[in-house]
Write a protein that holds these residues in place. Structure first.
Motif, PDB file in Angstrom:
ATOM      1  N   UNK A   2       0.894  -1.271  -0.021  1.00 23.92           N
ATOM      2  CA  UNK A   2      -0.039   0.030   0.041  1.00 23.92           C
ATOM      3  C   UNK A   2       0.947   1.180  -0.081  1.00 23.92           C
ATOM      4  N   UNK A   3       0.382   2.152  -0.881  1.00 21.45           N
ATOM      5  CA  UNK A   3       1.179   3.592  -0.775  1.00 21.45           C
ATOM      6  C   UNK A   3       0.184   4.697  -0.632  1.00 21.45           C
ATOM      7  N   UNK A   4       0.671   5.626   0.240  1.00 15.86           N
ATOM      8  CA  UNK A   4       0.047   6.978   0.702  1.00 15.86           C
ATOM      9  C   UNK A   4      -0.433   7.680  -0.647  1.00 15.86           C
ATOM     10  N   UNK A  20      -5.887  12.355  -7.886  1.00 19.02           N
ATOM     11  CA  UNK A  20      -7.080  11.727  -7.485  1.00 19.02           C
ATOM     12  C   UNK A  20      -8.020  11.261  -8.493  1.00 19.02           C
ATOM     13  N   UNK A  21      -7.951  11.958  -9.831  1.00  9.65           N
ATOM     14  CA  UNK A  21      -8.822  11.646 -10.782  1.00  9.65           C
ATOM     15  C   UNK A  21      -8.366  10.294 -11.402  1.00  9.65           C
ATOM     16  N   UNK A  22      -7.026  10.235 -11.521  1.00 10.67           N
ATOM     17  CA  UNK A  22      -6.648   8.913 -12.055  1.00 10.67           C
ATOM     18  C   UNK A  22      -7.035   7.772 -11.226  1.00 10.67           C
ATOM     19  N   UNK A  23      -6.833   8.038  -9.962  1.00 10.35           N
ATOM     20  CA  UNK A  23      -6.929   6.960  -8.887  1.00 10.35           C
ATOM     21  C   UNK A  23      -8.450   6.497  -9.062  1.00 10.35           C
ATOM     22  N   UNK A  33      -7.737  -0.356  -5.491  1.00 14.69           N
ATOM     23  CA  UNK A  33      -8.481   0.214  -4.373  1.00 14.69           C
ATOM     24  C   UNK A  33      -7.838   1.182  -3.347  1.00 14.69           C
ATOM     25  N   UNK A  34      -8.735   2.012  -2.783  1.00 16.94           N
ATOM     26  CA  UNK A  34      -8.385   2.841  -1.669  1.00 16.94           C
ATOM     27  C   UNK A  34      -8.841   2.320  -0.516  1.00 16.94           C
ATOM     28  N   UNK A  47      -3.783   0.499  -3.322  1.00 19.93           N
ATOM     29  CA  UNK A  47      -3.043  -0.594  -3.619  1.00 19.93           C
ATOM     30  C   UNK A  47      -3.734  -1.197  -4.860  1.00 19.93           C
ATOM     31  N   UNK A  48      -2.734  -1.778  -5.650  1.00 24.28           N
ATOM     32  CA  UNK A  48      -3.170  -2.421  -7.069  1.00 24.28           C
ATOM     33  C   UNK A  48      -4.156  -3.807  -6.559  1.00 24.28           C
ATOM     34  N   UNK A  49      -5.309  -3.824  -7.477  1.00 28.15           N
ATOM     35  CA  UNK A  49      -6.055  -5.262  -7.188  1.00 28.15           C
ATOM     36  C   UNK A  49      -5.059  -6.476  -8.121  1.00 28.15           C
TER      37      UNK A  49
END
Length: 67
Positions: A2-4, A20-23, A33-34, A47-49
């Motif tokens: 996980x990355x901040x 934030x738009x890309x996330x 997912x956040x 974190x990548x699924x």
């Protein structure tokens, strides 16, 4: 891993609104997912699924070795 979200902004060197738009888009597509930090409600992690990892592996294979 996980990355901040704030770390993603810093490392990418782009404005937080862009990140934030890309996330949001990648989350909608099921690639990441956040997750909220239980200790600090202001902080979020991404974190990548499994599908996100699969896509990254395909992209990196397509790019090939970096010299």
């Amino acid at each position: 891993m996980e990355i901040q979200v704030s770390s993603v902004c810093i490392e990418a060197g782009v404005p937080s609104t862009t990140i934030l738009r890309w996330i949001a888009r990648l989350e909608k597509e099921g690639l990441l997912y956040r997750k909220a930090d239980r200790g600090d409600a202001r902080r979020r992690f991404v974190r990548l699924t499994d599908e996100g990892h699969a896509v990254m592996r395909r992209v990196l294979r397509a790019i090939g070795p970096i010299s």
